[in-house]
Design a protein around this motif. Structure first.
Motif, mmCIF file in Angstrom:
data_model
loop_
_atom_site.group_PDB
_atom_site.id
_atom_site.type_symbol
_atom_site.label_atom_id
_atom_site.label_comp_id
_atom_site.label_asym_id
_atom_site.label_seq_id
_atom_site.Cartn_x
_atom_site.Cartn_y
_atom_site.Cartn_z
ATOM 1 N N GLU A 158 40.716 9.002 -20.089
ATOM 2 C CA GLU A 158 40.020 8.544 -18.882
ATOM 3 C C GLU A 158 40.120 9.575 -17.767
ATOM 4 O O GLU A 158 39.153 9.810 -17.023
ATOM 5 C CB GLU A 158 40.592 7.203 -18.410
ATOM 6 C CG GLU A 158 40.264 6.033 -19.326
ATOM 7 C CD GLU A 158 41.131 5.988 -20.573
ATOM 8 O OE1 GLU A 158 40.771 5.280 -21.525
ATOM 9 O OE2 GLU A 158 42.177 6.682 -20.601
ATOM 10 N N ALA A 159 41.296 10.200 -17.622
ATOM 11 C CA ALA A 159 41.455 11.238 -16.602
ATOM 12 C C ALA A 159 40.590 12.446 -16.931
ATOM 13 O O ALA A 159 40.026 13.089 -16.021
ATOM 14 C CB ALA A 159 42.924 11.642 -16.492
ATOM 15 N N TRP A 161 37.739 12.272 -18.475
ATOM 16 C CA TRP A 161 36.366 11.905 -18.147
ATOM 17 C C TRP A 161 36.109 11.996 -16.639
ATOM 18 O O TRP A 161 35.051 12.481 -16.214
ATOM 19 C CB TRP A 161 36.033 10.497 -18.650
ATOM 20 C CG TRP A 161 34.631 10.139 -18.270
ATOM 21 C CD1 TRP A 161 34.217 9.265 -17.322
ATOM 22 C CD2 TRP A 161 33.446 10.725 -18.817
ATOM 23 N NE1 TRP A 161 32.852 9.252 -17.234
ATOM 24 C CE2 TRP A 161 32.347 10.141 -18.139
ATOM 25 C CE3 TRP A 161 33.205 11.678 -19.802
ATOM 26 C CZ2 TRP A 161 31.028 10.491 -18.421
ATOM 27 C CZ3 TRP A 161 31.900 12.029 -20.083
ATOM 28 C CH2 TRP A 161 30.830 11.444 -19.405
ATOM 29 N N ARG A 162 37.048 11.558 -15.849
ATOM 30 C CA ARG A 162 36.856 11.652 -14.403
ATOM 31 C C ARG A 162 36.675 13.108 -13.977
ATOM 32 O O ARG A 162 35.841 13.422 -13.122
ATOM 33 C CB ARG A 162 38.048 11.023 -13.662
ATOM 34 C CG ARG A 162 38.086 9.500 -13.753
ATOM 35 C CD ARG A 162 39.066 8.910 -12.751
ATOM 36 N NE ARG A 162 40.443 9.286 -13.035
ATOM 37 C CZ ARG A 162 41.251 8.611 -13.835
ATOM 38 N NH1 ARG A 162 40.811 7.536 -14.472
ATOM 39 N NH2 ARG A 162 42.499 9.010 -14.026
ATOM 40 N N ALA A 165 33.116 14.257 -15.264
ATOM 41 C CA ALA A 165 32.033 13.513 -14.621
ATOM 42 C C ALA A 165 31.881 13.923 -13.161
ATOM 43 O O ALA A 165 30.763 13.937 -12.619
ATOM 44 C CB ALA A 165 32.291 12.009 -14.724
ATOM 45 N N GLU A 166 33.002 14.269 -12.519
ATOM 46 C CA GLU A 166 32.953 14.712 -11.128
ATOM 47 C C GLU A 166 32.681 16.201 -10.996
ATOM 48 O O GLU A 166 32.586 16.721 -9.872
ATOM 49 C CB GLU A 166 34.277 14.361 -10.440
ATOM 50 C CG GLU A 166 34.522 12.852 -10.339
ATOM 51 C CD GLU A 166 35.957 12.530 -9.952
ATOM 52 O OE1 GLU A 166 36.717 13.477 -9.644
ATOM 53 O OE2 GLU A 166 36.316 11.329 -9.955
ATOM 54 N N ARG A 168 34.654 18.789 -11.752
ATOM 55 C CA ARG A 168 35.783 19.494 -11.149
ATOM 56 C C ARG A 168 36.215 20.683 -11.994
ATOM 57 O O ARG A 168 36.103 20.686 -13.215
ATOM 58 C CB ARG A 168 36.966 18.543 -10.950
ATOM 59 C CG ARG A 168 36.768 17.600 -9.776
ATOM 60 C CD ARG A 168 38.057 16.875 -9.441
ATOM 61 N NE ARG A 168 38.255 15.710 -10.299
ATOM 62 C CZ ARG A 168 39.333 15.478 -11.011
ATOM 63 N NH1 ARG A 168 40.320 16.352 -11.026
ATOM 64 N NH2 ARG A 168 39.434 14.380 -11.738
ATOM 65 N N HIS A 505 30.459 6.343 -21.763
ATOM 66 C CA HIS A 505 29.941 6.284 -20.390
ATOM 67 C C HIS A 505 28.438 6.573 -20.297
ATOM 68 O O HIS A 505 27.881 6.534 -19.189
ATOM 69 C CB HIS A 505 30.717 7.259 -19.512
ATOM 70 C CG HIS A 505 32.130 6.833 -19.239
ATOM 71 N ND1 HIS A 505 32.459 5.931 -18.256
ATOM 72 C CD2 HIS A 505 33.293 7.170 -19.853
ATOM 73 C CE1 HIS A 505 33.768 5.736 -18.255
ATOM 74 N NE2 HIS A 505 34.302 6.471 -19.209
ATOM 75 N N HIS A 599 45.307 1.830 -13.367
ATOM 76 C CA HIS A 599 44.318 1.887 -14.439
ATOM 77 C C HIS A 599 43.371 0.688 -14.378
ATOM 78 O O HIS A 599 42.151 0.845 -14.495
ATOM 79 C CB HIS A 599 45.030 1.928 -15.790
ATOM 80 C CG HIS A 599 44.116 2.171 -16.948
ATOM 81 N ND1 HIS A 599 43.539 3.392 -17.202
ATOM 82 C CD2 HIS A 599 43.660 1.339 -17.922
ATOM 83 C CE1 HIS A 599 42.777 3.310 -18.276
ATOM 84 N NE2 HIS A 599 42.833 2.070 -18.730
ATOM 85 N N ASP A 602 41.044 1.038 -11.372
ATOM 86 C CA ASP A 602 40.040 2.101 -11.500
ATOM 87 C C ASP A 602 39.024 1.834 -12.598
ATOM 88 O O ASP A 602 38.014 2.537 -12.683
ATOM 89 C CB ASP A 602 40.727 3.441 -11.770
ATOM 90 C CG ASP A 602 41.533 3.939 -10.576
ATOM 91 O OD1 ASP A 602 41.319 3.392 -9.473
ATOM 92 O OD2 ASP A 602 42.359 4.849 -10.747
ATOM 93 N N HIS A 603 39.297 0.847 -13.458
ATOM 94 C CA HIS A 603 38.409 0.594 -14.598
ATOM 95 C C HIS A 603 38.056 -0.889 -14.658
ATOM 96 O O HIS A 603 38.568 -1.636 -15.499
ATOM 97 C CB HIS A 603 39.069 1.038 -15.909
ATOM 98 C CG HIS A 603 39.347 2.503 -15.968
ATOM 99 N ND1 HIS A 603 40.486 3.058 -15.433
ATOM 100 C CD2 HIS A 603 38.615 3.539 -16.472
ATOM 101 C CE1 HIS A 603 40.450 4.371 -15.620
ATOM 102 N NE2 HIS A 603 39.330 4.690 -16.246
#
Length: 746
Positions: A158-159, A161-162, A165-166, A168, A505, A599, A602-603
């Protein structure tokens, strides 16, 4: 109703072989195993080193119990005298824990068939995960769990993906916690010997942090243990837990381990190792031990292979794991890879080759690509056959539609990639999957950002995937390396995790650092489009698919096609559910509660039922907390309060004794019939299963009788509250061990 079972003496007399055999004959297999385990523990307590402590764990290896080589003979002699069994000199090596040795003794005392009967414990539970289906050609391999550590503080899929997706960038400066001479290491001149012309890369934070005691590793061994082995132990545990599997339940199963590793630069040369590390360097430092370390620690008995094909290692490991599952060699498989740069050696080596980007960033398929950027990481994917996953009720994250590997052969240099070989591999993998190129929507490319490798790869993709595609469905091309750098042997599995998350996602993230598509690629030769911006990837009437590529400087190529799993309808929950948290100590328990709160917050897409089910399936440790809730906000607030150490009225928390962890606990479910005087006596007389279970309890505790009583009058028995509290008190004072018996009135 209670069972009046007086406690057995702390030190029971030694059993003669014939007496012991006669005693075991009248017991059920579980009780036989328990009697022998208790005998073993008595013998161990007489010979073990004094630092073992009060509790003797049934599944702890002999060394952790204080039974070292010089004491093994004494233990063997004592057991031979107590059991009448002639034990081979290698018995403690063949059966490395009290639990496995007790089962061996059971077979020797009662005949070989006894050891195959249904005993309890992790070994028996692990057998349920074995098997495989060599004849099931249409039963695909699926992803059921994932775990990872990657640059940018990424500690979960998940981290990751963040981060992507952002959009970074996780590239940072060189690490300052490894003893490197950072001032002397850098020189802008690529020809300067002993230096690197970059100050950047993708490095893991806190790579030296490790809890060896959690994995039963002693201080001396931990010092010599390569951080790559440490990371794989941790991430493998997480991948299993995220699949809803207690790793301890897999002990004795034919679970396989397939690990891609290439670097071996931790610590000094073996002959120069400090005295405290000598004798530990072979198992702590050798590459070939990495997969074996995981299998040994968790008690897996399937294939364990460490694979080194350089930068394609982890994707080759994924391919071999899938093949092993398809052939029936294993029932579950942990596949992945790891890279940790303990020294700056790789930076220096590629500086001499002028293969590094000065800013440490991979500009994949970009016009200004100027070299690769080295990075670190660890990733593990848990694989299983689809039929087994469904039977176990596990969530399927993705389907491995096909995997393949090949070799460049005599290309233009050992390290130079070869376009035709890559094309052949892609076409063969598509053929294995029974797919056309247009059936694949996207490719997670190797994409290292080198001026030579990227154009060769792009040309092969355009030729193999870019032809005969619908105008509105180009092949989308991206590379995770633009975010985190090139994680070397781990790179392929990181790309696989990214694409599984992208399927979930319904989005294809953009590739960073592309000023313009490379002019060295003829982009007009096919329908291939570089992901310079995110692209929605919604579910349609056909399965969505993506491919992942990895190419090693060894010339070994790997290609995997991953497919979205069948959809599953969400289940609405209105009744309160238990959320269970456990840890080895109080502080980690609070930390875990805090992470879980974050978690869930955030989800919001994660159903409370799924969270509760996953937590309930995790390993249970000494320190525990549980609460019931049907409301997500309440769950988050409660967990945050636990993390802060605040008192929470609706949370039951505490710790359990090591004996409970070994299974020495019984729970009596009495039902509403408990208030009827004489009911227990009548149940005992009329229900043979209950009678046998209660009779067994006297044998488990060494008593000669089993007396069933109801210690209250009729007026008291008519009140449920009195009965309930009385039963609770008696459960604490007189536990019936090793079984859970359900007793309910009509």
């Amino acid at each position: 109703m209670t069972t009046d079972v007086p406690g057995s003496p702390a030190q029971a007399p030694a059993d003669s072989g014939e007496d012991l055999r006669n005693r075991l004959t009248d017991l059920a297999p579980v009780a036989q195993h328990s009697v022998l385990l208790d005998l073993l523990k008595r013998q161990i307590s007489q010979v073990a080193e004094p630092d073992v402590g009060g509790h003797i764990g049934a599944h702890a290896p002999w060394r952790r119990l204080g039974v070292y080589r010089h004491l093994a003979q004494r233990l063997r002699d004592g057991l031979a005298e107590a059991t009448g069994v002639r034990l081979p000199a290698t018995v403690l090596f063949d059966y490395p824990t009290p639990d496995t040795l007790a089962e061996y003794l059971r077979g020797e005392l009662l005949g070989s068939g006894a050891a195959r009967e249904g005993t309890s414990g992790p070994t028996a539970a692990g057998a349920a995960y074995g098997g495989g289906h060599a004849d099931a050609a249409d039963d695909p391999v699926v992803v059921v769990g994932m775990g990872c550590r990657l640059p940018g503080g990424v500690d979960s899929p998940e981290a990751l993906w963040r981060l992507v997706a952002e959009g970074r960038d996780a590239i940072g400066g060189l690490p300052d916690d490894r003893g490197w001479d950072l001032d002397g290491l850098y020189d802008a001149d690529p020809e300067q010997h002993g230096t690197a012309y970059t100050r950047c890369g993708g490095f893991l934070e806190g790579v030296g942090d490790f809890d060896p005691g959690f994995f039963g590793i002693g201080p001396r061994e931990a010092l010599a243990l390569d951080p790559q082995q440490r990371l794989m132990l941790e991430v493998s545990w997480e991948a299993m837990e995220r699949a809803g599997i207690d790793p301890q339940a897999l002990r004795g199963s034919n679970t396989g381990v397939f690990t891609g590793v290439s670097l071996q630069d931790y610590g000094p040369a073996w002959h120069e190792a400090p005295q405290e590390a000598q004798g530990q360097m072979l198992t702590g430092n050798a590459l070939g031990v990495v997969a074996g370390r995981i299998a040994y620690t968790y008690g897996f008995e399937g294939p364990a292979l460490t694979i080194d094909t350089q930068c394609s290692s982890s994707l080759v490991a994924l391919h071999v794991a899938a093949q092993s599952l398809r052939s029936g060699e294993c029932g579950l498989a942990l596949a992945g890879g790891v890279t940790v740069m303990s020294t700056p050696g790789m930076l220096l080596e590629f500086s001499r080759k002028r293969g590094l980007a000065p800013d440490g960033r991979c500009k994949a398929f970009s016009a200004d690509a100027d070299g690769t950027g080295w990075a670190e990481g660890a990733g593990v994917i848990l694989l299983e056959r689809l039929s087994d996953a469904r039977r176990a009720g596990r969530r399927v994250l993705a389907v491995l539609r096909a995997t393949g590997t090949n070799q460049d052969g005599a290309s233009n240099g050992l390290t130079a990639p070869n376009g035709p070989s890559q094309q052949r591999l892609i076409r063969r993998t598509l053929e294995t999957a029974r797919l056309t190129p247009a059936d694949v929507d996207a490719v997670e490319a190797h994409g290292t950002g080198t001026a030579l490798g990227d154009p060769i790869e792009a040309g092969a993709l355009i030729s193999a995937y870019g032809q005969d595609r619908p105008e509105d469905r180009p092949l989308y091309l991206g590379s995770l390396k633009s975010n985190i750098g090139h994680t070397q042997a781990e790179a392929g599995v990181a790309g696989e995790i990214k694409m599984v998350m992208a399927l979930h996602h319904e989005l294809l993230p953009r590739t960073l650092h592309v000023s313009a598509p490379s002019p060295h690629v003829d982009w007009s030769a096919g329908r291939v489009e570089l992901l310079r911006e995110p692209v929605l990837w919604p579910r349609t009437g056909r399965p969505r698919r993506a491919s992942v590529s990895a190419f090693g400087v060894s010339g070994t190529n790997a290609h995997v096609i991953v497919e979205e799993p069948p959809g599953a309808a969400a289940v609405a929950v209105e009744t309160p559910l238990p959320l269970v948290v456990s840890a080895r100590a109080e502080a980690p328990l609070r930390e875990q509660a805090g992470r879980l709160a974050t978690h869930l917050a955030d989800h919001p897409d994660i159903a409370l039922l799924d969270a509760g089910s996953t937590l309930a399936a995790r390993a249970r440790f000494e320190h525990r907390a549980v609460f019931f809730t049907a409301d997500r906000d309440e769950a988050v607030q409660t967990l945050r309060a636990m993390a802060e150490g605040a008192p929470v009225p609706n949370v039951t928390r505490g710790s359990v004794s090591p004996q409970v962890l070994d299974g020495k606990l019984a729970v009596m479910f009495t039902g509403q019939g408990g208030q009827r005087p004489g009911m227990g006596r009548r149940l005992y007389a009329t229900h043979p299963v209950l009678a046998r279970a209660l009779d067994e309890s006297k044998c488990l505790s060494g008593t000669s009788r089993c007396r069933i009583t109801l210690r209250m009058g009729r007026s008291q028995a008519s009140r449920t509250g009195v009965i309930t509290s009385s039963l609770s008190r008696r459960r604490v004072r007189n536990p019936v061990r090793d079984r859970i018996w359900t007793m309910a009135g009509p």
